[in-house]
Scaffold this motif. Sequence first.
Motif, PDB file in Angstrom:
ATOM      1  N   ALA A 117      21.620 -40.661  11.910  1.00  0.00           N
ATOM      2  CA  ALA A 117      20.548 -40.874  10.925  1.00  0.00           C
ATOM      3  C   ALA A 117      19.461 -41.775  11.492  1.00  0.00           C
ATOM      4  N   TYR A 170      15.162 -46.347   9.550  1.00  0.00           N
ATOM      5  CA  TYR A 170      16.327 -46.377   8.655  1.00  0.00           C
ATOM      6  C   TYR A 170      16.732 -47.808   8.287  1.00  0.00           C
ATOM      7  N   ILE A 197      19.861 -40.965   2.192  1.00  0.00           N
ATOM      8  CA  ILE A 197      19.880 -40.432   3.563  1.00  0.00           C
ATOM      9  C   ILE A 197      21.304 -40.178   4.035  1.00  0.00           C
ATOM     10  N   LEU A 214      20.164 -33.276   5.765  1.00  0.00           N
ATOM     11  CA  LEU A 214      19.059 -33.925   6.468  1.00  0.00           C
ATOM     12  C   LEU A 214      18.873 -33.340   7.862  1.00  0.00           C
ATOM     13  N   ARG A 238      12.710 -34.645   6.626  1.00  0.00           N
ATOM     14  CA  ARG A 238      12.747 -35.747   7.598  1.00  0.00           C
ATOM     15  C   ARG A 238      11.342 -36.205   7.958  1.00  0.00           C
TER      16      ARG A 238
END
Length: 182
Positions: free
Chosen positions: A97, A104, A115, A124, A131
């Motif tokens: 991620a 993030y 997320i 995602l 994104r």
Amino acid sequence: MDIPLVNQTVEMMNPVVQQEQVQQNPIIELAGKKAIQAVEKTEGKLNDVQKYIVEHEGFVSGEYLDTKGIKTSGVGQTGEFQDMSFKDTFDTLEKEAKKLIPKYNKLSTKKKKAIMSLMYRGDLQQSPNTRDLINKGKFKEASVELLNHDEYRELKAIELETGQRSGIAKRLEEASDLLNEK
């Protein structure tokens, strides 16, 4: 006659033996807070984002087939993650991620929950438009784009037709709401 074959034949002919074996290792399915407690008992304290994932995924003590027929265990873990602990699975997905969403670590806990929920389901990774909007800080647009895909529309059509609410559709909507929150 081969001994394993004899044992197998006896088991097939004797349902009591099969029933006893099932009772020895029952599969336990837990949801919500009970799932969190079970995972914390074996893996230690979970952070808020991890708790959110466990609460929504649930916990199953054995292997089962998910709604798409995929072998699954633990906290909705499939494929390469099936034999990993939840925390190891979460850490692996969180690292991914952070590559997909470079900011993030600066996001709110609510946005991180969204997320990671999407990462856990694979949404995602498969949604470059969502994104891109997240990375541009356009969270309202990202929340709308997230629901702009065939699986979600199909689940909503089934919901309208049958009155049955899909857990997946609900989860996508929750992620959309979390992305949109300030």
